[in-house]
Design a protein around this motif. Structure first.
Motif, PDB file in Angstrom:
ATOM      1  N   ASP A 135      41.722  89.400  67.455  1.00  0.00           N
ATOM      2  CA  ASP A 135      43.105  89.609  67.887  1.00  0.00           C
ATOM      3  C   ASP A 135      43.824  90.702  67.096  1.00  0.00           C
ATOM      4  O   ASP A 135      44.993  90.587  66.774  1.00  0.00           O
ATOM      5  N   GLN A 136      43.098  91.786  66.790  1.00  0.00           N
ATOM      6  CA  GLN A 136      43.710  92.900  66.068  1.00  0.00           C
ATOM      7  C   GLN A 136      44.875  93.492  66.849  1.00  0.00           C
ATOM      8  O   GLN A 136      45.784  94.062  66.267  1.00  0.00           O
ATOM      9  N   ALA A 167      47.959  91.332  65.804  1.00  0.00           N
ATOM     10  CA  ALA A 167      48.051  90.794  64.456  1.00  0.00           C
ATOM     11  C   ALA A 167      48.795  91.671  63.456  1.00  0.00           C
ATOM     12  O   ALA A 167      48.914  91.305  62.304  1.00  0.00           O
ATOM     13  N   THR A 181      41.300  83.888  57.301  1.00  0.00           N
ATOM     14  CA  THR A 181      42.360  84.780  57.758  1.00  0.00           C
ATOM     15  C   THR A 181      42.592  85.805  56.658  1.00  0.00           C
ATOM     16  O   THR A 181      42.823  85.435  55.509  1.00  0.00           O
ATOM     17  N   PHE A 230      50.147  92.149  58.299  1.00  0.00           N
ATOM     18  CA  PHE A 230      49.102  91.757  59.247  1.00  0.00           C
ATOM     19  C   PHE A 230      48.506  90.426  58.850  1.00  0.00           C
ATOM     20  O   PHE A 230      48.613  89.981  57.709  1.00  0.00           O
ATOM     21  N   SER A 231      47.873  89.791  59.828  1.00  0.00           N
ATOM     22  CA  SER A 231      47.172  88.536  59.623  1.00  0.00           C
ATOM     23  C   SER A 231      46.070  88.450  60.672  1.00  0.00           C
ATOM     24  O   SER A 231      46.348  88.243  61.848  1.00  0.00           O
ATOM     25  N   PHE A 232      44.815  88.665  60.245  1.00  0.00           N
ATOM     26  CA  PHE A 232      43.668  88.687  61.155  1.00  0.00           C
ATOM     27  C   PHE A 232      42.769  87.485  60.923  1.00  0.00           C
ATOM     28  O   PHE A 232      42.223  87.343  59.822  1.00  0.00           O
ATOM     29  N   ALA A 251      36.672  90.640  63.129  1.00  0.00           N
ATOM     30  CA  ALA A 251      38.083  90.266  63.079  1.00  0.00           C
ATOM     31  C   ALA A 251      38.552  90.050  64.506  1.00  0.00           C
ATOM     32  O   ALA A 251      38.074  90.696  65.437  1.00  0.00           O
ATOM     33  N   CYS A 290      39.219  86.076  60.836  1.00  0.00           N
ATOM     34  CA  CYS A 290      38.005  86.873  60.664  1.00  0.00           C
ATOM     35  C   CYS A 290      36.827  86.025  60.188  1.00  0.00           C
ATOM     36  O   CYS A 290      36.989  84.874  59.793  1.00  0.00           O
ATOM     37  N   ASN A 328      45.020  88.662  55.246  1.00  0.00           N
ATOM     38  CA  ASN A 328      46.432  88.993  55.441  1.00  0.00           C
ATOM     39  C   ASN A 328      46.962  89.858  54.306  1.00  0.00           C
ATOM     40  O   ASN A 328      46.401  89.888  53.222  1.00  0.00           O
TER      41      ASN A 328
END
Length: 134
Positions: A53-54, A57, A87, A65-67, A51, A69, A89
């Motif tokens: 930009d944790q 995000a 992504t 949240f929106s990762f 994943a 991945c 989410n």
């Protein structure tokens, strides 16, 4: 006060913020379920292995949240191939309420821009989570 070695900057470690006590390591304790058992229980789904930009995000106020991945496609409990450009989410509350099993071994990952900060977590089987293809 005697130094503890836990100083850091708040607000994403941005220059110009106050130096304060900052947690550097987050560890989720392992459970008792092996990867093979979790894959069998998953049946058909996605096994997220990376994943991005944790750090930015998760909305800390709403829990949304929106990762971006990458994942392994799993069919019948067997790994079939890699899927990129996804992504994941949802909300942290829903994610945690949908945990069905916790893996028996830890994986360690330093935060990309701050290698002295680290996250360690076992695999987690979640019964429901949203994905979109980029």
């Amino acid at each position: 006060m005697k130094p503890t070695g836990n100083a850091g900057r708040t607000a994403g470690l941005v220059v110009g913020t106050d130096v304060t006590i900052t947690p550097k390591n987050f560890v989720m304790c392992p459970g008792t379920t092996s990867d093979e058992v979790m894959l069998a229980e998953l049946g058909d789904g996605l096994y997220v292995f990376d994943a991005f930009d944790q750090f930015h995000a998760v909305n800390s106020a709403s829990g949304q949240f929106s990762f971006p991945c990458s994942a392994v496609l799993v069919e019948g409990g067997k790994r079939k191939g890699v899927v990129r450009g996804l992504t994941m989410n949802g909300s942290m509350g829903e994610l945690l309420m949908n945990v069905e099993a916790v893996g028996d071994r830890l994986s360690y990952m330093p935060l990309l821009m701050h290698y002295t900060y680290q996250v360690a977590s076992p695999a987690v089987l979640v019964k429901k989570i949203n994905f979109t293809a980029n």
